[in-house]
Design a protein around this motif. Structure first.
Motif, short mmCIF file in Angstrom:
data_model
loop_
_atom_site.label_atom_id
_atom_site.label_comp_id
_atom_site.label_asym_id
_atom_site.label_seq_id
_atom_site.Cartn_x
_atom_site.Cartn_y
_atom_site.Cartn_z
N ALA A 66 -6.45 7.74 1.72
CA ALA A 66 -7.68 6.96 1.85
C ALA A 66 -7.92 6.15 0.58
CB ALA A 66 -8.84 7.91 2.10
N VAL A 87 -10.02 4.52 -2.28
CA VAL A 87 -11.34 4.78 -2.87
C VAL A 87 -11.50 3.86 -4.08
CG1 VAL A 87 -12.74 6.50 -4.12
CG2 VAL A 87 -11.31 7.24 -2.22
N ALA A 115 -18.09 6.14 -7.44
CA ALA A 115 -16.90 6.13 -6.58
C ALA A 115 -17.31 6.05 -5.12
CB ALA A 115 -16.08 7.41 -6.81
N GLY A 116 -16.43 5.51 -4.31
CA GLY A 116 -16.74 5.45 -2.87
C GLY A 116 -15.53 5.07 -2.04
N PHE A 117 -15.44 5.62 -0.85
CA PHE A 117 -14.33 5.31 0.07
C PHE A 117 -14.49 3.89 0.62
CE2 PHE A 117 -14.50 9.92 0.17
CZ PHE A 117 -13.16 10.26 0.16
N GLN A 128 -4.71 5.24 -9.27
CA GLN A 128 -4.20 6.61 -9.42
C GLN A 128 -4.20 7.30 -8.06
OE1 GLN A 128 -7.10 9.50 -10.97
NE2 GLN A 128 -5.53 10.31 -12.33
N TRP A 148 -4.95 10.48 -6.05
CA TRP A 148 -5.85 11.61 -6.31
C TRP A 148 -5.76 12.56 -5.12
CZ3 TRP A 148 -7.81 13.47 -10.46
CH2 TRP A 148 -8.97 14.24 -10.46
N PRO A 195 -10.31 14.42 -1.52
CA PRO A 195 -10.34 15.64 -0.74
C PRO A 195 -9.04 15.87 0.05
CG PRO A 195 -11.73 13.97 0.28
CD PRO A 195 -11.21 13.39 -0.99
N MET A 255 -7.09 5.99 -5.73
CA MET A 255 -8.25 5.57 -6.53
C MET A 255 -7.95 4.22 -7.16
SD MET A 255 -10.22 8.36 -6.34
CE MET A 255 -11.47 7.69 -7.41
N GLU A 268 -26.70 10.40 -1.99
CA GLU A 268 -25.33 10.30 -2.51
C GLU A 268 -25.20 10.90 -3.91
OE1 GLU A 268 -22.57 7.96 -1.56
OE2 GLU A 268 -23.37 7.48 0.40
N ILE A 288 -8.74 9.22 -13.55
CA ILE A 288 -8.75 7.78 -13.83
C ILE A 288 -10.11 7.32 -14.35
CG2 ILE A 288 -9.37 6.92 -11.52
CD1 ILE A 288 -7.00 4.87 -12.06
N SER A 289 -11.17 8.04 -13.99
CA SER A 289 -12.50 7.68 -14.50
C SER A 289 -12.51 7.77 -16.03
CB SER A 289 -13.56 8.59 -13.90
OG SER A 289 -13.10 9.90 -13.88
N1 LIG Z 1 -10.06 10.68 -10.16
C1 LIG Z 1 -11.28 10.43 -10.58
O1 LIG Z 1 -11.49 10.09 -11.73
C2 LIG Z 1 -12.45 10.53 -9.62
C3 LIG Z 1 -12.23 10.75 -8.27
N2 LIG Z 1 -13.27 10.77 -7.39
C4 LIG Z 1 -12.94 10.97 -5.97
O2 LIG Z 1 -13.47 9.91 -5.22
C5 LIG Z 1 -13.81 10.38 -3.94
C6 LIG Z 1 -14.88 9.49 -3.33
O3 LIG Z 1 -16.09 9.54 -4.08
P1 LIG Z 1 -17.48 9.82 -3.32
O4 LIG Z 1 -18.57 9.41 -4.25
O5 LIG Z 1 -17.49 11.24 -2.85
O6 LIG Z 1 -17.37 8.86 -2.05
P2 LIG Z 1 -18.53 8.13 -1.21
O7 LIG Z 1 -19.56 7.57 -2.14
O8 LIG Z 1 -17.87 7.21 -0.26
O9 LIG Z 1 -19.27 9.31 -0.46
C7 LIG Z 1 -18.59 10.34 0.23
C8 LIG Z 1 -18.94 10.28 1.72
O10 LIG Z 1 -18.25 9.20 2.29
C9 LIG Z 1 -17.90 9.50 3.64
N3 LIG Z 1 -16.47 9.13 3.84
C10 LIG Z 1 -16.06 7.92 4.28
N4 LIG Z 1 -14.72 7.86 4.38
C11 LIG Z 1 -14.24 9.05 3.98
C12 LIG Z 1 -12.92 9.62 3.85
N5 LIG Z 1 -11.82 8.92 4.15
N6 LIG Z 1 -12.81 10.88 3.38
C13 LIG Z 1 -13.90 11.59 3.07
N7 LIG Z 1 -15.17 11.13 3.16
C14 LIG Z 1 -15.35 9.87 3.62
C15 LIG Z 1 -18.26 10.97 3.87
O11 LIG Z 1 -19.47 11.00 4.56
C16 LIG Z 1 -18.48 11.51 2.47
O12 LIG Z 1 -19.46 12.52 2.42
C17 LIG Z 1 -14.22 11.84 -4.16
O13 LIG Z 1 -13.80 12.60 -3.07
C18 LIG Z 1 -13.54 12.26 -5.42
O14 LIG Z 1 -12.51 13.18 -5.15
C19 LIG Z 1 -14.57 10.58 -7.78
C20 LIG Z 1 -14.85 10.37 -9.13
C21 LIG Z 1 -13.83 10.38 -10.15
#
Ligand SMILES: NC(=O)C1=CN([C@@H]2O[C@H](COP(=O)(O)OP(=O)(O)OC[C@H]3O[C@@H](n4cnc5c(N)ncnc54)[C@H](O)[C@@H]3O)[C@@H](O)[C@H]2O)C=CC1
Ligand SMILES: [Mg+2]
Length: 352
Positions: free
Chosen positions: A199, A201, A229-231, A263, A265, A268, A273, A293, A333-334
């Motif tokens: 996915a 993000v 962050a956001g998908f 990156q 990741w 989930p 990313m 959120e 990556i953040s």
């Molecule tokens: N590597 C890094 O430095 C970082 C990684 N992340 C990753 O980024 C991801 C996204 O950030 P969020 O703020 O949580 O996203 P987000 O702001 O899009 O909110 C998450 C919501 O989006 C929806 N969603 C839409 N498409 C989805 C999909 N393919 N898989 C799962 N949920 C989906 C779900 O309802 C979920 O609850 C996180 O899961 C986290 O693992 C977040 C911050 C730092």
């Protein structure tokens, strides 16, 4: 290492010879293993296997770090035999890379079984004793791994999870069959090919020119802030996702953006990313946090962020009950995005 290889030149179609770099040779070798089942089976004979159990990688501890051991095919066959498992289980392994000397690396989950036999999931403690390690959740171990192991295990876990979740064709309902490398699955009844997915993000560090915007979700460890962050929604470009996510999460309009890095990741379930810097107009900085959120979001000065980046060690509760402000570890990556912003601010504040 340089190899000589025939390359068909497009225009005149003659064979010319030039040395291929180690990187190109390695890439072509991996490509061949993904395309050719027999070549991949052969590569397993001399290859090495990372082991998982229920998607948790086998790790060994060494000087406050985790190491991911690899096992030869012989060792693996011996292990499976000892725990009454069929050597055919090796067919469930997936190719995740190779060394510069073309030793192919695979991953196998001893606790997941494509034939749904429950016998595979027993014996976990005994296997740990035999393997002189422990199966540890990747989320807990990721930041105590070196960069190479972290990357290999992240790829392996995402691929093993994808195979586990795609055992059946969504059209015919029939079992799908993986190729030897695990780079795809095919439905034998209708020939639909399924490829592993991830996915996209976006992760965006918003700045107003002097400060940057960091936020936290309630699920984050206490005191830790990160970039937004956001998908990506279906049909969106990266730019559109950034504009939407920033508006949705903190109620601001992005003025300009700049790509930083990307990156893989594993959480989930395997994301790509894509990290970017963004700016908002200096006069338009009032944050309206979307509490569905985020727990909170705030502007941070260069000095606050630079100090937090240097902070090392564990983050224990302070006497007043709060937790110190800290940032994601180096491997995320953040961290890279925030560090790059701090460095740019430092350069731009230096006298010309
Ligand atoms: N590597 C890094 O430095 C970082 C990684 N992340 C990753 O980024 C991801 C996204 O950030 P969020 O703020 O949580 O996203 P987000 O702001 O899009 O909110 C998450 C919501 O989006 C929806 N969603 C839409 N498409 C989805 C999909 N393919 N898989 C799962 N949920 C989906 C779900 O309802 C979920 O609850 C996180 O899961 C986290 O693992 C977040 C911050 C730092
Ligand atoms: Mg978000």
């Amino acid at each position: 290492m340089f190899l000589y290889c025939g390359i068909a030149c497009r225009r005149k179609f003659f064979w010319c010879y030039r040395p291929l770099s180690t990187y190109v040779t390695k890439t072509r070798y991996l490509f061949e293993l993904k395309e050719d089942d027999d070549a991949c089976k052969k590569a397993q004979q001399t290859g090495a296997f990372y082991l998982f159990h229920g998607l948790a990688p086998l790790l060994q501890t060494s000087a406050h770090q985790y190491l991911a051991p690899r096992h030869s095919l012989l060792e693996l066959e011996r292990l499976l035999g000892k725990f009454g498992q069929d050597a055919q289980r090796i067919e469930d392994s997936v190719l995740i890379g190779c060394s510069e000397q073309q030793e192919a690396w695979f991953a196998l989950d001893l606790g997941l079984d494509s034939s749904f036999s429950i016998s595979a999931s027993s014996h976990k403690p005994e296997m740990e004793t035999e393997l002189k390690g422990s199966f540890i959740e990747l989320r807990k171990a990721l930041f105590q791994l070196n960069a190479r192991d972290a990357s290999m295990l992240s790829t392996a876990q995402a691929l093993l999870r994808w195979h586990d979740a795609h055992q059946f064709c969504s059209r015919s309902g029939q079992p799908t069959k993986k190729n030897v490398a695990g780079s795809k699955r095919v439905c034998p009844s209708n020939n639909i090919i399924y490829y592993p997915q991830m996915a996209p993000v976006v992760i965006t560090l918003v700045s107003d020119g002097t400060r940057c915007l960091l936020a936290r979700q309630s699920s984050f460890p206490k005191g830790m802030y990160s970039a937004l962050a956001g998908f990506c929604d279906i049909g969106e470009s990266v730019e559109e996702t950034i504009h939407r996510e920033v508006a949705e999460e903190v109620g601001l309009e992005v003025e300009s953006l700049q790509y930083c890095a990307s990156q893989h990741w594993p959480f989930p379930s395997g994301s790509l990313m894509i990290a970017c810097h963004a700016t908002v107009k200096p006069g338009q900085t009032e944050i309206q946090v979307n509490l569905r959120e985020l727990e909170t979001a705030a502007w941070f000065s260069h000095d606050e962020v630079a100090t937090a980046l240097k902070r090392k060690g564990s983050y224990t509760q302070q006497q007043n009950g709060t937790f110190p402000f800290w940032l994601p570890p180096k491997l995320a990556i953040s961290h890279q995005l925030i560090k790059e912003w701090v460095e740019k601010q430092t350069c731009s504040s230096l006298p010309a």
